[in-house]
Design a protein around this motif. Structure first.
Motif, short mmCIF file in Angstrom:
data_model
loop_
_atom_site.label_atom_id
_atom_site.label_comp_id
_atom_site.label_asym_id
_atom_site.label_seq_id
_atom_site.Cartn_x
_atom_site.Cartn_y
_atom_site.Cartn_z
N GLY A 38 30.06 29.88 20.94
CA GLY A 38 29.51 29.15 19.81
C GLY A 38 29.76 27.66 19.87
O GLY A 38 28.88 26.85 19.56
N ARG A 39 30.96 27.28 20.30
CA ARG A 39 31.33 25.87 20.31
C ARG A 39 30.55 25.09 21.36
O ARG A 39 30.12 23.96 21.12
N TYR A 40 30.37 25.69 22.52
CA TYR A 40 29.74 24.97 23.63
C TYR A 40 28.28 25.38 23.87
O TYR A 40 27.66 24.89 24.81
N GLN A 41 27.76 26.27 23.04
CA GLN A 41 26.37 26.71 23.16
C GLN A 41 26.07 27.27 24.56
O GLN A 41 25.13 26.86 25.23
N VAL A 42 26.95 28.20 24.98
CA VAL A 42 26.77 28.84 26.29
C VAL A 42 26.78 30.36 26.10
O VAL A 42 27.19 30.87 25.07
N GLY A 43 26.33 31.08 27.12
CA GLY A 43 26.32 32.53 27.08
C GLY A 43 27.65 33.12 27.51
O GLY A 43 28.48 32.46 28.13
N ILE A 44 27.84 34.40 27.20
CA ILE A 44 29.10 35.06 27.52
C ILE A 44 29.31 35.14 29.03
O ILE A 44 30.44 35.06 29.51
N ARG A 45 28.22 35.23 29.79
CA ARG A 45 28.35 35.27 31.26
C ARG A 45 28.93 33.96 31.77
O ARG A 45 29.79 33.97 32.68
N THR A 46 28.47 32.85 31.22
CA THR A 46 29.01 31.54 31.63
C THR A 46 30.50 31.44 31.33
O THR A 46 31.29 30.98 32.16
N VAL A 47 30.90 31.88 30.13
CA VAL A 47 32.32 31.83 29.75
C VAL A 47 33.14 32.68 30.72
O VAL A 47 34.21 32.26 31.19
N ARG A 48 32.67 33.87 31.03
CA ARG A 48 33.43 34.75 31.93
C ARG A 48 33.55 34.15 33.33
O ARG A 48 34.61 34.24 33.96
N ASP A 49 32.48 33.53 33.80
CA ASP A 49 32.53 32.88 35.12
C ASP A 49 33.55 31.74 35.14
O ASP A 49 34.30 31.58 36.11
N VAL A 50 33.57 30.95 34.07
CA VAL A 50 34.51 29.82 33.99
C VAL A 50 35.94 30.33 33.89
O VAL A 50 36.86 29.79 34.52
N MET A 51 36.17 31.38 33.09
CA MET A 51 37.52 31.94 32.98
C MET A 51 38.00 32.45 34.34
O MET A 51 39.17 32.26 34.71
N ALA A 52 37.10 33.10 35.07
CA ALA A 52 37.48 33.60 36.40
C ALA A 52 37.84 32.45 37.34
O ALA A 52 38.82 32.52 38.10
N ARG A 53 37.07 31.38 37.28
CA ARG A 53 37.35 30.22 38.13
C ARG A 53 38.67 29.57 37.75
O ARG A 53 39.48 29.21 38.64
N MET A 54 38.94 29.43 36.46
CA MET A 54 40.20 28.81 36.01
C MET A 54 41.39 29.69 36.36
O MET A 54 42.48 29.18 36.66
N ARG A 55 41.19 31.01 36.33
CA ARG A 55 42.27 31.91 36.73
C ARG A 55 42.57 31.76 38.21
O ARG A 55 43.73 31.68 38.62
N ARG A 56 41.52 31.70 39.03
CA ARG A 56 41.72 31.55 40.47
C ARG A 56 42.44 30.26 40.82
O ARG A 56 43.23 30.21 41.76
N GLU A 57 42.17 29.20 40.04
CA GLU A 57 42.74 27.89 40.35
C GLU A 57 44.07 27.63 39.64
O GLU A 57 44.60 26.52 39.70
N GLY A 58 44.60 28.64 38.95
CA GLY A 58 45.93 28.53 38.39
C GLY A 58 46.03 27.83 37.05
O GLY A 58 47.13 27.43 36.64
N TYR A 59 44.93 27.72 36.32
CA TYR A 59 44.98 27.08 35.00
C TYR A 59 45.35 28.06 33.90
O TYR A 59 46.04 27.71 32.94
N ILE A 60 44.88 29.29 34.01
CA ILE A 60 45.09 30.26 32.94
C ILE A 60 45.50 31.61 33.50
O ILE A 60 45.35 31.88 34.69
N GLN A 61 45.99 32.44 32.60
CA GLN A 61 46.29 33.83 32.92
C GLN A 61 45.51 34.68 31.94
O GLN A 61 45.62 34.52 30.72
N THR A 62 44.67 35.57 32.46
CA THR A 62 43.89 36.44 31.57
C THR A 62 44.71 37.66 31.21
O THR A 62 45.51 38.17 32.01
N ARG A 63 44.51 38.13 29.96
CA ARG A 63 45.30 39.26 29.44
C ARG A 63 44.36 40.25 28.77
O ARG A 63 43.44 39.85 28.07
N GLU A 64 44.62 41.52 28.97
CA GLU A 64 43.76 42.55 28.41
C GLU A 64 43.80 42.51 26.88
O GLU A 64 44.87 42.52 26.28
N ARG A 65 42.61 42.44 26.29
CA ARG A 65 42.42 42.44 24.83
C ARG A 65 43.08 41.25 24.13
O ARG A 65 43.33 41.28 22.93
#
Length: 487
Positions: A38-65
């Motif tokens: 909602g904030r960035y006017q993007v689709g859920i696929r875009t958000v998931r791709d960015v989260m995966a990239r940030m996880r690979r590069e050591g910016y974030i840690q994804t957690r179930e639920r």
């Protein structure tokens, strides 16, 4: 050379910049995927791709639920804190100017959204606003932001919500250990947030402008005190022009070939390529823009579909203005053309909304040279005068962030440059000229409010014309947007 930024690149850069600057700290959760959409006017696929990239590069840690958490720690804690201070102070003046910009333009934008809110929507928003009065600093700010985003969403213009998110995120200030939280002081000392939105519900525009302006400028003053205290402790850190506020209004919404087509159409309008003449060769255009010949051919195909050129074998692309403005229903059946037309309409609406408060803020800086420039353009036609009117206001603005916003919206206005060449536009040019002449008269007479109303009214008139054209062509989405007079 025209550069392209995808929605994925934009979201990645926005989030990682906030992490590196300390606005999103180690251990802190990112907004949920739904809120990022909602904030960035993007689709859920875009958000998931960015989260995966940030996880690979050591910016974030994804957690179930659970929302992803920041794990970025480039240096030891002391060094990390000093890095955050430097990043913050390097944009000190820009942050304060963003607060001034918010206080200047947001009253009009919130008013536009509030006029579309029904009683049920207001009751829901007020319940959230009242909850913010009893919450902690973090939750109070989050709830207040949710209410404001909810009001803006009613305007049905994604550019408005996107602009507000951009301004809001930029002026977030990380609170460092041992320092007083400026936002805590704002919440403790200012009136309850419900007091801010009350006049919006009651339809009292004067009070709404007063209270919303006070909210942002009051917050800006508290932040200024906080930054001044930090500057005293770190006097060697200066302002970095590269860290100034920037909004990418076209992020991921465009393609290189479309940008080239718009620039060439703009040059036709300014007389570089006369009717009946020929554009430069495909090879020359490819070299000029630093793109492949295939990309140039795509741009020429776009221009030919609009009627601006006709590609003749062995001779090149000939300018054919008499062919502009064919069957609108057939033209807008193309999803890309439909999308561009709607973004242009949204940009026109946003320009009209921003221009009234901007003209007020710029008025004292507009001297005889501004009036003379407008007078000279009036001698040409209404479209030239309207463009000169906007440019003179923007140049006189005291806030650089707001100048940048207008420059970005101006880029989106090029998406509809082809509308100016339609035969039906000739009928409306005298009306545009009349409105611009009225603005010039108000400027010379020292009538600030009259000048602001006339300036905004000229773009509102253009918005109404384009909206009626798009509605007639079957674009139902255009009916969702409202003119200034309707708000």
């Amino acid at each position: 050379m025209i550069e392209k930024m995808t929605l994925s690149d934009y979201l990645y850069q926005e989030l990682t910049a906030q992490i590196r600057a300390g606005r999103l700290k180690y251990g802190q959760s990112l907004p949920t995927a739904r809120r990022l959409c909602g904030r960035y006017q993007v689709g859920i696929r875009t958000v998931r791709d960015v989260m995966a990239r940030m996880r690979r590069e050591g910016y974030i840690q994804t957690r179930e639920r659970r929302a992803p958490a920041v794990i970025y720690q480039e240096k030891a804690q002391a060094e990390n804190e000093q890095q955050a201070v430097c990043a913050l102070l390097s944009r000190r003046e820009s942050i304060l100017q963003v607060y001034e910009t918010l206080g200047t333009v947001m009253p009009d934008l919130f008013w536009a959204g509030a006029r579309r809110c029904g009683e049920e929507e207001f009751r829901a928003l007020e319940r959230v606003a009242k909850r913010s009065a009893h919450a902690g600093v973090k939750d109070s700010w989050r709830l207040s932001s949710a209410v404001l985003h909810g009001i803006l969403a009613q305007a049905r213009n994604p550019l408005i919500s996107d602009l507000y998110s951009s301004l809001e995120i930029y002026c977030q200030v990380p609170v460092l250990a041992g320092r007083a939280d400026p936002f805590a002081r704002v919440i403790a000392e200012k009136a309850p947030f419900a007091w801010v939105i009350e006049p919006l519900r009651q339809g009292d525009r004067a009070q709404a402008e007063l209270r919303i302006g006070r909210m942002y400028r009051g917050t800006g003053r508290e932040v200024a005190v906080y930054l001044e205290d930090l500057s005293a402790a770190f006097p060697a850190v200066g302002e970095d022009p590269q860290a100034a506020y920037r909004w990418n209004a076209a992020k991921g919404r465009t393609h290189l070939y479309a940008e080239i087509a718009r620039e060439l159409i703009d040059e036709i309008g300014r007389g570089r390529w006369p009717d009946g003449g020929y554009l430069s060769s495909g090879q020359a255009l490819a070299k000029r823009y630093g793109v492949s010949l295939y990309t140039v051919r795509q741009a020429l195909q776009r221009m030919e579909a609009l009627g601006f050129i006709q590609v003749r074998n062995g001779r090149g692309a000939q300018v054919t203005l008499s062919r502009v403005g064919g069957n609108d229903r057939d033209y807008f059946a193309d999803p890309a053309q439909k999308r561009d037309a709607l973004i242009y309409l949204q940009a026109l609406q946003l320009t009209a909304m921003l221009l009234r408060p901007a003209a007020r803020a710029a008025f004292d800086n507009m001297g005889p040279e501004s009036a003379l420039r407008m007078e000279q353009e009036l001698a040409r036609n209404g479209a030239a005068a309207q463009k000169a009117l906007l440019e003179t206001v923007v140049e006189a603005l005291p806030y650089r962030p707001l100048q940048g916003v207008f420059q970005e919206v101006g880029g989106l206005l090029l998406w509809g440059q082809h509308f100016l060449f339609r035969p039906s536009m000739a009928v409306r040019l005298p009306e545009l000229k009349r409105r611009c002449a009225q603005a010039l008269e108000r400027l010379r007479s020292g009538d600030r409010e009259g000048f602001a109303q006339a300036a905004a009214g000229s773009y509102d008139a253009s918005f109404c014309w384009v909206r009626s054209l798009l509605c007639a062509a079957g674009l139902r989405e255009a009916e969702e947007l409202r003119s200034l007079e309707e708000t």
